[in-house]
Design a protein around this motif. Structure first.
Motif, PDB file in Angstrom:
ATOM      1  N   LEU A  28      35.354 -13.480  81.825  1.00 22.44           N
ATOM      2  CA  LEU A  28      34.310 -12.379  81.710  1.00 22.44           C
ATOM      3  C   LEU A  28      33.243 -13.276  81.114  1.00 22.44           C
ATOM      4  O   LEU A  28      32.890 -13.902  80.240  1.00 22.44           O
ATOM      5  N   ASP A  29      32.148 -13.293  81.985  1.00 22.54           N
ATOM      6  CA  ASP A  29      30.882 -13.862  81.755  1.00 22.54           C
ATOM      7  C   ASP A  29      30.070 -13.058  80.803  1.00 22.54           C
ATOM      8  O   ASP A  29      29.518 -11.990  81.556  1.00 22.54           O
ATOM      9  N   ILE A  30      29.731 -13.477  79.799  1.00 22.47           N
ATOM     10  CA  ILE A  30      28.805 -12.678  78.585  1.00 22.47           C
ATOM     11  C   ILE A  30      27.479 -13.044  78.659  1.00 22.47           C
ATOM     12  O   ILE A  30      27.222 -14.413  78.184  1.00 22.47           O
ATOM     13  N   GLY A  31      26.449 -12.384  79.010  1.00 16.34           N
ATOM     14  CA  GLY A  31      24.905 -13.075  78.894  1.00 16.34           C
ATOM     15  C   GLY A  31      24.586 -12.625  77.778  1.00 16.34           C
ATOM     16  O   GLY A  31      24.832 -11.493  77.399  1.00 16.34           O
ATOM     17  N   ALA A  32      23.898 -13.590  76.903  1.00 19.55           N
ATOM     18  CA  ALA A  32      23.261 -13.372  75.915  1.00 19.55           C
ATOM     19  C   ALA A  32      22.015 -13.849  75.538  1.00 19.55           C
ATOM     20  O   ALA A  32      21.676 -15.177  75.942  1.00 19.55           O
ATOM     21  N   ASP A  33      20.974 -13.217  74.876  1.00 16.93           N
ATOM     22  CA  ASP A  33      19.857 -13.818  74.464  1.00 16.93           C
ATOM     23  C   ASP A  33      19.942 -14.128  73.310  1.00 16.93           C
ATOM     24  O   ASP A  33      19.732 -13.111  72.219  1.00 16.93           O
TER      25      ASP A  33
END
Length: 285
Positions: free
Chosen positions: A135-140
């Motif tokens: 699961l690829d979680i994108g975060a800024d």
């Protein structure tokens, strides 16, 4: 449970919709009291919320106003009333469950104001890599540090099947965090995709500080993965070099006659639970 008569014990639940809140959110608190599975019309004598720091309570308490909603007594606590408080908030309630018999209960929530939010979770993706679901979680992220991310994995019927977690150092800026679900976990469960990913959480550790973490805003929406077949997932057992090394060291100790000792007791034992002003029931097996 409360009450002297084992046949008429009273059970209660005092809780909130989350344990951690980010920004100017509203805490929804409720109290349920039952006897024999049926609701008890209790009276809330007092209820409050107070900020807490490393040394204990801070400032004055805010009043919680409960109102009946079906079988529950409910109260809302706008965190805007606590300005920029960063840390725990203790919620307390005292209620009368029988004439002349009272009970006190308390729970704590964690508040991270906007000034301490280290970033936001942006989007999600999924893939299969080396036989495992990733699961690829994108975060800024506005600030770097040591982070932890985790999420729950459900099948198509909404039943939980796995838990995924990642932790490590991240720099500020856009990051993609891979949460791996070992393929054999899903194979053994006999659950093929699509999977629903929910309760996606993240926070930055603050080592040696209080509070010790800055929470990212929770992601309310769920993510549905592709319909990965079980054949795409590995059936191999998980093997970790560090775990194998630790097992070998323990086996070496045992072979040399060195016992595996339990950790020592804490220097300051936990204080015993303060008794209520009612007798706790004793129920024979």
């Amino acid at each position: 449970t409360l009450g002297e008569d084992p046949a008429g014990v009273v059970t209660w639940l005092f809780t909130a919709d989350h344990w951690a809140y980010v920004g100017p959110d509203t805490v929804h608190v409720w109290l349920e009291v039952r006897r024999g599975g049926k609701p008890v019309a209790v009276e809330v004598v007092s209820a409050s919320a107070i900020r807490e720091g490393a040394g204990g309570p801070l400032g004055g308490a805010e009043t919680l106003e409960f109102a009946r909603d079906g079988d529950r007594l409910v109260a809302d606590l706008p965190l805007a009333r606590f300005a920029d408080h960063f840390g725990s908030i203790a919620l307390a309630v005292r209620f009368e469950y029988e004439r002349g018999r009272f009970h006190d209960d308390q729970l704590r929530i964690q508040s991270t104001p906007a000034s301490h939010v280290p970033g936001r979770i942006a989007e999600m993706g999924d893939r299969v890599s080396n036989g495992s679901l990733v699961l690829d979680i994108g975060a800024d992220l506005s600030v770097g540090g040591f982070y932890r991310f985790d999420a729950n994995v459900y099948d198509a019927a909404g039943q939980p099947v796995a838990f995924a977690m990642w932790k490590g150092d991240l720099a500020a800026g856009r990051q993609v965090i891979p949460l791996e679900v070992w393929g054999k976990v899903l194979r053994d469960a006999g659950v093929a995709g699509p999977y629903t990913i929910g309760e996606i959480r993240g926070y930055r550790f603050l080592d040696g500080q209080y509070p010790d973490r800055e929470m990212l805003p929770a992601v309310g929406a769920t993510h549905t993965t592709s319909a990965w077949p079980l054949e795409a997932l590995t059936d191999a057992s998980h093997v970790d070099a560090h775990e194998l090394q630790m097992a070998e060291l323990m086996l070496d100790d045992l072979a040399a006659g060195r016992p595996l000792l339990a950790p020592p007791a804490a220097a300051d034992p936990v204080a015993p639970r303060t008794p209520d002003d009612d007798a706790e029931p004793t129920i024979a097996p």
